[in-house]
Design a protein around this motif. Structure first.
Motif, short mmCIF file in Angstrom:
data_model
loop_
_atom_site.label_atom_id
_atom_site.label_comp_id
_atom_site.label_asym_id
_atom_site.label_seq_id
_atom_site.Cartn_x
_atom_site.Cartn_y
_atom_site.Cartn_z
N THR A 163 0.84 -1.19 0.00
CA THR A 163 0.00 0.00 0.00
C THR A 163 0.88 1.24 0.00
O THR A 163 1.76 1.40 0.86
CB THR A 163 -0.92 0.02 1.23
OG1 THR A 163 -1.76 -1.14 1.19
CG2 THR A 163 -1.79 1.27 1.23
N VAL A 164 0.64 2.12 -0.95
CA VAL A 164 1.42 3.35 -1.09
C VAL A 164 0.45 4.52 -1.09
O VAL A 164 -0.51 4.52 -1.86
CB VAL A 164 2.24 3.33 -2.39
CG1 VAL A 164 2.94 4.67 -2.60
CG2 VAL A 164 3.26 2.20 -2.37
N SER A 165 0.71 5.49 -0.24
CA SER A 165 -0.18 6.64 -0.13
C SER A 165 0.55 7.91 -0.55
O SER A 165 1.66 8.18 -0.07
CB SER A 165 -0.67 6.82 1.31
OG SER A 165 -1.41 5.68 1.72
N PRO A 166 -0.05 8.70 -1.44
CA PRO A 166 0.56 9.98 -1.83
C PRO A 166 0.70 10.91 -0.63
O PRO A 166 -0.01 10.76 0.38
CB PRO A 166 -0.43 10.54 -2.86
CG PRO A 166 -1.23 9.38 -3.32
CD PRO A 166 -1.31 8.46 -2.15
N THR A 167 1.59 11.86 -0.74
CA THR A 167 1.73 12.86 0.31
C THR A 167 0.44 13.63 0.52
O THR A 167 0.07 13.98 1.63
CB THR A 167 2.87 13.84 -0.04
OG1 THR A 167 4.03 13.09 -0.37
CG2 THR A 167 3.16 14.78 1.11
N ARG A 168 -0.25 13.91 -0.56
CA ARG A 168 -1.54 14.60 -0.53
C ARG A 168 -2.30 14.19 -1.79
O ARG A 168 -1.71 13.75 -2.77
CB ARG A 168 -1.37 16.12 -0.48
CG ARG A 168 -0.41 16.66 -1.50
CD ARG A 168 0.12 18.04 -1.12
NE ARG A 168 1.30 18.38 -1.92
CZ ARG A 168 1.25 19.07 -3.05
NH1 ARG A 168 0.08 19.48 -3.51
NH2 ARG A 168 2.34 19.34 -3.71
N GLY A 169 -3.59 14.30 -1.73
CA GLY A 169 -4.38 13.91 -2.88
C GLY A 169 -5.04 12.56 -2.70
O GLY A 169 -4.97 11.93 -1.64
N ALA A 170 -5.70 12.10 -3.74
CA ALA A 170 -6.48 10.86 -3.68
C ALA A 170 -5.58 9.64 -3.61
O ALA A 170 -4.41 9.69 -4.00
CB ALA A 170 -7.38 10.77 -4.91
N PRO A 171 -6.10 8.52 -3.12
CA PRO A 171 -5.32 7.28 -3.12
C PRO A 171 -4.93 6.89 -4.55
O PRO A 171 -5.59 7.27 -5.51
CB PRO A 171 -6.29 6.25 -2.53
CG PRO A 171 -7.33 7.05 -1.81
CD PRO A 171 -7.44 8.35 -2.54
N LEU A 172 -3.85 6.13 -4.65
CA LEU A 172 -3.38 5.71 -5.97
C LEU A 172 -4.35 4.74 -6.63
O LEU A 172 -4.99 3.94 -5.97
CB LEU A 172 -2.02 5.04 -5.85
CG LEU A 172 -0.79 5.92 -5.70
CD1 LEU A 172 0.45 5.04 -5.68
CD2 LEU A 172 -0.70 6.92 -6.83
N CYS A 173 -4.43 4.85 -7.94
CA CYS A 173 -5.09 3.82 -8.75
C CYS A 173 -4.18 3.55 -9.94
O CYS A 173 -3.14 4.20 -10.11
CB CYS A 173 -6.48 4.26 -9.19
SG CYS A 173 -6.55 5.82 -10.10
N THR A 174 -4.53 2.58 -10.76
CA THR A 174 -3.67 2.24 -11.89
C THR A 174 -3.71 3.33 -12.95
O THR A 174 -4.58 4.21 -12.94
CB THR A 174 -4.10 0.91 -12.52
OG1 THR A 174 -5.39 1.09 -13.12
CG2 THR A 174 -4.15 -0.20 -11.49
N PHE A 175 -2.77 3.25 -13.88
CA PHE A 175 -2.71 4.26 -14.93
C PHE A 175 -3.96 4.23 -15.80
O PHE A 175 -4.47 5.27 -16.21
CB PHE A 175 -1.47 4.04 -15.80
CG PHE A 175 -1.26 5.11 -16.83
CD1 PHE A 175 -0.96 6.40 -16.47
CD2 PHE A 175 -1.39 4.82 -18.18
CE1 PHE A 175 -0.78 7.40 -17.42
CE2 PHE A 175 -1.21 5.80 -19.14
CZ PHE A 175 -0.91 7.09 -18.76
N LYS A 176 -4.50 3.04 -16.07
CA LYS A 176 -5.72 2.94 -16.85
C LYS A 176 -6.89 3.60 -16.12
O LYS A 176 -7.70 4.32 -16.72
CB LYS A 176 -6.06 1.48 -17.15
CG LYS A 176 -5.13 0.79 -18.13
CD LYS A 176 -5.57 -0.64 -18.39
CE LYS A 176 -4.67 -1.35 -19.37
NZ LYS A 176 -5.11 -2.75 -19.60
N GLU A 177 -6.98 3.37 -14.82
CA GLU A 177 -8.05 3.99 -14.03
C GLU A 177 -7.88 5.50 -13.99
O GLU A 177 -8.87 6.25 -14.06
CB GLU A 177 -8.06 3.40 -12.62
CG GLU A 177 -8.46 1.94 -12.57
CD GLU A 177 -8.21 1.31 -11.21
OE1 GLU A 177 -8.99 0.41 -10.83
OE2 GLU A 177 -7.24 1.70 -10.54
N THR A 178 -6.63 5.96 -13.88
CA THR A 178 -6.37 7.39 -13.90
C THR A 178 -6.81 8.00 -15.22
O THR A 178 -7.40 9.09 -15.25
CB THR A 178 -4.87 7.67 -13.68
OG1 THR A 178 -4.47 7.13 -12.43
CG2 THR A 178 -4.57 9.15 -13.71
#
Length: 290
Positions: A182-197
């Motif tokens: 599990t990796v969480s950005p410093t700020r902003g939404a949780p990560l998703c895959t590049f396709k989802e982005t």
């Protein structure tokens, strides 16, 4: 004497075949999404950018099939679509990883360590700029400024911020991405895959629980100037550099606190100029040699 095309090293191969079509079920799904996108705009041509994100969300990059689809939907030529897809760097032109890891190497991030981070990640992952790891997890690239200079050096993963990075934290970040931690950005939404982005960038809602609320706003360092402008932070003391060195101006033994209308820095302190000092007007520039 003339030479043949083969002797000149020129290939006269067959022209490229038309792009293959999407399977019927995929095309029907994408057409439904495309109609929703096109309906947002008074001119259908304006829908090209989000449509490119839509087809990118299907295969992880903009394929010839995807560009042909966009052309068909909007009544454009494939040349017109290709011109746009090749202009913007957010559109991938070859297969990409699940996580697009971008290291800012623009001026401030570079001198704060971005160049070192990018070089270290290339060695650590065994890939060059724009290349993808063998496991298909990470595509590494250097990117231009992402307006987060207050947090330099910055690394972005699928356009989410990872602030104040160094070589060790960046290596740990990509290792966690590859192992599925599990990796969480410093700020902003949780990560998703590049396709989802890519689908979110096409204008469709992020339906993950809490993702929208986690989007947040600019970080505290970016908002300091705004708070000062609103008078929400304690004003700094004015330092005048004109009379023998910087010092705190005092009145009766107390430090002078400026009003909101006064300058907050010696860099901005008003200086006498020919326009503000009638006793010393600027004369005409002397001719060369006088």
């Amino acid at each position: 004497m003339t030479t043949s095309s083969s002797e000149r090293g020129v290939s006269l191969g067959m022209p490229e075949l038309p792009a293959p079509a999407y399977p019927d079920d995929v095309r029907a799904r994408l057409e439904a999404d495309a109609r929703e996108i096109v309906a947002r705009y008074p001119d259908s041509r304006s829908a090209l950018l989000p449509l490119l994100h839509l087809v990118q969300s299907e295969e992880g990059y903009v394929t010839r099939t995807g560009m042909q689809f966009c052309a068909d939907v909007l009544g454009l030529t494939t040349a017109e679509v290709t011109a746009v897809a090749t202009f913007y760097t957010m559109y991938r032109r070859k297969p990409s990883g699940d996580y697009q890891v971008g290291v800012c190497t623009n001026t401030l991030c570079a001198v704060m360590g971005g160049d070192a981070i990018f070089e270290a990640l290339q060695d650590h992952l065994g890939v060059g700029n724009g290349e993808t790891t063998d496991d298909g997890k990470i595509t590494l690239e250097h990117i231009e400024c992402n307006a987060a200079c207050d947090f330099a050096p910055v690394v972005m993963v699928n356009w989410e911020f990872f602030d104040n990075q160094d070589v060790h934290s960046a290596k740990r970040l990509v290792d966690d991405l590859r192992t599925g931690a599990t990796v969480s950005p410093t700020r902003g939404a949780p990560l998703c895959t590049f396709k989802e982005t890519a689908r979110i960038l096409a204008g469709f809602p992020d339906e993950r629980d809490g993702a929208v609320e986690a989007g947040g706003s600019a970080g505290p360092a970016s908002l300091v100037g705004l708070r000062l402008a609103k008078g929400e932070a304690a004003p700094a003391r004015v330092v005048h550099p004109r009379d023998g060195g910087p010092h705190d101006e005092t009145h009766g033994g107390t430090v002078h606190e400026p009003s909101p209308n006064e300058h907050l820095s010696s860099h901005d302190a008003p200086q006498d100029t020919s326009a503000s000092d009638p006793a010393h007007p600027a004369g005409p520039a002397a001719e060369e040699g006088e």
